[in-house]
Design a protein around this motif. Structure first.
Motif, short mmCIF file in Angstrom:
data_model
loop_
_atom_site.label_atom_id
_atom_site.label_comp_id
_atom_site.label_asym_id
_atom_site.label_seq_id
_atom_site.Cartn_x
_atom_site.Cartn_y
_atom_site.Cartn_z
N ASP A 55 0.88 -1.17 0.00
CA ASP A 55 0.00 0.00 0.00
C ASP A 55 0.91 1.22 0.00
O ASP A 55 1.59 1.50 0.98
N THR A 56 0.96 1.92 -1.12
CA THR A 56 1.87 3.06 -1.26
C THR A 56 1.18 4.39 -1.04
O THR A 56 1.71 5.43 -1.41
N THR A 57 0.02 4.36 -0.41
CA THR A 57 -0.72 5.58 -0.13
C THR A 57 0.04 6.42 0.89
O THR A 57 0.39 5.95 1.97
N LEU A 58 0.30 7.67 0.52
CA LEU A 58 0.94 8.59 1.45
C LEU A 58 -0.14 9.40 2.15
O LEU A 58 -0.69 10.34 1.60
N THR A 59 -0.44 8.98 3.36
CA THR A 59 -1.46 9.67 4.15
C THR A 59 -0.88 10.97 4.71
O THR A 59 0.35 11.13 4.76
N LYS B 287 3.10 11.81 5.66
CA LYS B 287 3.79 13.00 5.15
C LYS B 287 4.39 13.81 6.30
O LYS B 287 5.52 14.29 6.21
N GLU C 219 5.91 19.57 1.47
CA GLU C 219 4.45 19.61 1.29
C GLU C 219 3.91 21.04 1.27
O GLU C 219 2.82 21.29 1.78
#
Length: 124
Positions: free
Chosen positions: A32-36, A40, A112
């Motif tokens: 799961d490469t989701t950057l929550t 971050k 960010e």
């Protein structure tokens, strides 16, 4: 095969992930490469530690030298420090992190879209 909990710890460490899940009979790997937002902010904290430690190195400080960090931060970085400030302080050997204008040769980190300016001085 029977998978042991210690295997999860090793895999998580080697893959630099927070969690490993087993599925019986499965030999595939799914990431799961989701950057929550939480991930971050965690990454931003590591980037700040790296930058502060670079400043410590340039100042020829040793691991025994404590420092004081003065910083000005936007909302993103204030949240990063609220969540990870204790870890940052520990990782950079800071006696204090003070929310005030940086002194002298200030450095800047942008992640960010957020910005933090900081200075490092040896603690008295």
């Amino acid at each position: 095969h029977e998978y042991k909990d210690w295997m999860k710890v090793i895999l998580a460490d080697e893959l630099n992930v927070h969690e490993v899940e087993w599925e019986k009979g499965s030999l595939g790997i799914e990431l799961d490469t989701t950057l929550t937002p939480e991930l971050k902010r965690e990454g931003a904290a590591r980037e700040l530690v790296r930058n502060i430690n670079d400043a410590r190195k340039e100042m020829a400080l040793t691991i025994h030298d404590l420092v004081v960090i003065a910083y000005e931060a936007d909302d993103f970085w204030r949240q990063v420090l609220a969540e990870h400030g204790d870890g940052v302080r520990s990782d950079v050997k800071a006696a204090a992190m003070e929310a005030r204008p940086p002194e002298g040769d200030a450095r800047e980190v942008m992640v960010e879209g957020g910005r933090i300016a900081f200075s490092v001085r040896k603690a008295a």
